[in-house]
Design an enzyme around this catalytic site. Structure first.
Site, PDB file in Angstrom:
ATOM      1  N   CYS A 193       0.847  -1.194   0.000  1.00  0.00           N
ATOM      2  CA  CYS A 193       0.000   0.000   0.000  1.00  0.00           C
ATOM      3  C   CYS A 193       0.888   1.252   0.000  1.00  0.00           C
ATOM      4  O   CYS A 193       1.649   1.458  -0.944  1.00  0.00           O
ATOM      5  CB  CYS A 193      -0.951  -0.051   1.196  1.00  0.00           C
ATOM      6  SG  CYS A 193      -2.254   1.193   1.191  1.00  0.00           S
ATOM      7  N   HIS A 238      -7.660  -4.808  -2.457  1.00  0.00           N
ATOM      8  CA  HIS A 238      -6.545  -4.013  -1.959  1.00  0.00           C
ATOM      9  C   HIS A 238      -6.374  -4.219  -0.450  1.00  0.00           C
ATOM     10  O   HIS A 238      -7.319  -4.059   0.312  1.00  0.00           O
ATOM     11  CB  HIS A 238      -6.803  -2.532  -2.252  1.00  0.00           C
ATOM     12  CG  HIS A 238      -5.702  -1.629  -1.809  1.00  0.00           C
ATOM     13  ND1 HIS A 238      -4.642  -1.277  -2.613  1.00  0.00           N
ATOM     14  CD2 HIS A 238      -5.486  -1.007  -0.618  1.00  0.00           C
ATOM     15  CE1 HIS A 238      -3.832  -0.471  -1.953  1.00  0.00           C
ATOM     16  NE2 HIS A 238      -4.321  -0.302  -0.731  1.00  0.00           N
ATOM     17  N   ASP A 266      -9.037  -3.086  -6.725  1.00  0.00           N
ATOM     18  CA  ASP A 266      -7.996  -2.194  -6.215  1.00  0.00           C
ATOM     19  C   ASP A 266      -8.127  -0.825  -6.868  1.00  0.00           C
ATOM     20  O   ASP A 266      -7.743  -0.635  -8.021  1.00  0.00           O
ATOM     21  CB  ASP A 266      -6.605  -2.781  -6.487  1.00  0.00           C
ATOM     22  CG  ASP A 266      -5.516  -2.075  -5.710  1.00  0.00           C
ATOM     23  OD1 ASP A 266      -5.736  -0.937  -5.262  1.00  0.00           O
ATOM     24  OD2 ASP A 266      -4.431  -2.663  -5.555  1.00  0.00           O
TER      25      ASP A 266
END
Length: 251
Positions: free
Chosen positions: A135, A219, A185
């Site tokens: 991330c 994600h 994502d």
């Protein structure tokens, strides 16, 4: 640049951290050391997601890299101010002011902190660095690769990257690149994944390129995934395995 709600969602995992905290280069750093012999001149930089070291998932995964023979350093890039882990219990990231938090923690500042830790490690004899970024940490991994401060890169569901960053990586970096991406994502969607394959794939990136796509994952899966979901469990475990093998090959 901004982060998405998925950057602040996920599941807290269970376990007890085995590493220790040290002050390196003036900054708190979580350090995991292999039980046996290991190359003292090599190190992995574990570049954190928004929940930082306060979320047990990260120390547990750092420890797992050490169990595979790597010395690992995870600088506290948020300096004691990560996203609150209790959001994972409340399951409501909308109550967290992510824009204000990101303004307090611009990637440029986090990057300078990481570099100070690296300088201190160089004084201890480390000459080769790998970086794995999740991330927010994916942004920092690219930045370190641009200047070839690391010799190999791995990212999972990276945030804050633009198509130009992919072009810049190809043009300027010599670090082999592994990307673990996923189905859902907002930060690194299918268009960017396809763009990465277009730029790096089919042998075009001489240092080395691998892209693994994890179906059924969202994600955050590689750190905060719900392990009761078979597809997410496969994605988290598979992305970790990919990264270990990538670093064994290139670090």
């Amino acid at each position: 640049m901004s982060l998405c709600d998925n950057c602040f969602e996920g599941i807290r995992h269970e376990g007890e951290a085995q590493g220790k905290h040290e002050v390196i280069g003036g900054y708190n750093t979580y350090v995991a050391t292999p039980a046996g012999d290991y190359p003292k001149d090599k190190a992995i930089l574990y570049l954190l997601d928004a929940f930082g070291l306060d979320l047990i998932n990260n120390p547990l995964q750092i420890d797992s890299f050490a169990l595979n023979g790597f010395k690992v350093y995870a600088p506290d890039i948020f300096e004691g101010d990560p996203a609150p882990a209790d959001m994972l219990v409340a399951r409501d990231p909308t109550k967290f002011d992510k824009e204000a938090w990101l303004a307090r923690h611009p990637p440029s500042h986090a990057l300078s902190l990481v570099r100070k830790v690296m300088e201190a490690l160089k004084e201890q004899g480390v000459t080769r660095f790998a970086a794995v970024g999740f991330c927010f940490g994916g942004r920092l991994t690219f930045d370190l690769a641009f200047t070839n401060e690391i010799v190999v890169s791995a990212v999972a569901h990276p945030s804050l990257l633009q198509a130009d960053d992919l072009e810049k990586y190809f043009a300027e970096s010599r670090a082999p690149l592994l990307i673990n991406s996923c189905e859902v994502d907002w930060q690194f969607p299918k268009e960017k994944q396809d763009k990465a394959d277009e730029i790096f794939g089919d042998g075009k990136f001489a240092p080395g390129y691998q892209h693994a796509y994890w179906e059924g994952c969202t994600h955050g899966f590689a750190v905060r995934g719900d392990l009761s979901d078979p597809k997410v469990k496969a994605g988290k475990e598979g992305s970790f395995k990919n990264t270990v093998e990538w670093f064994r090959k290139y670090l």
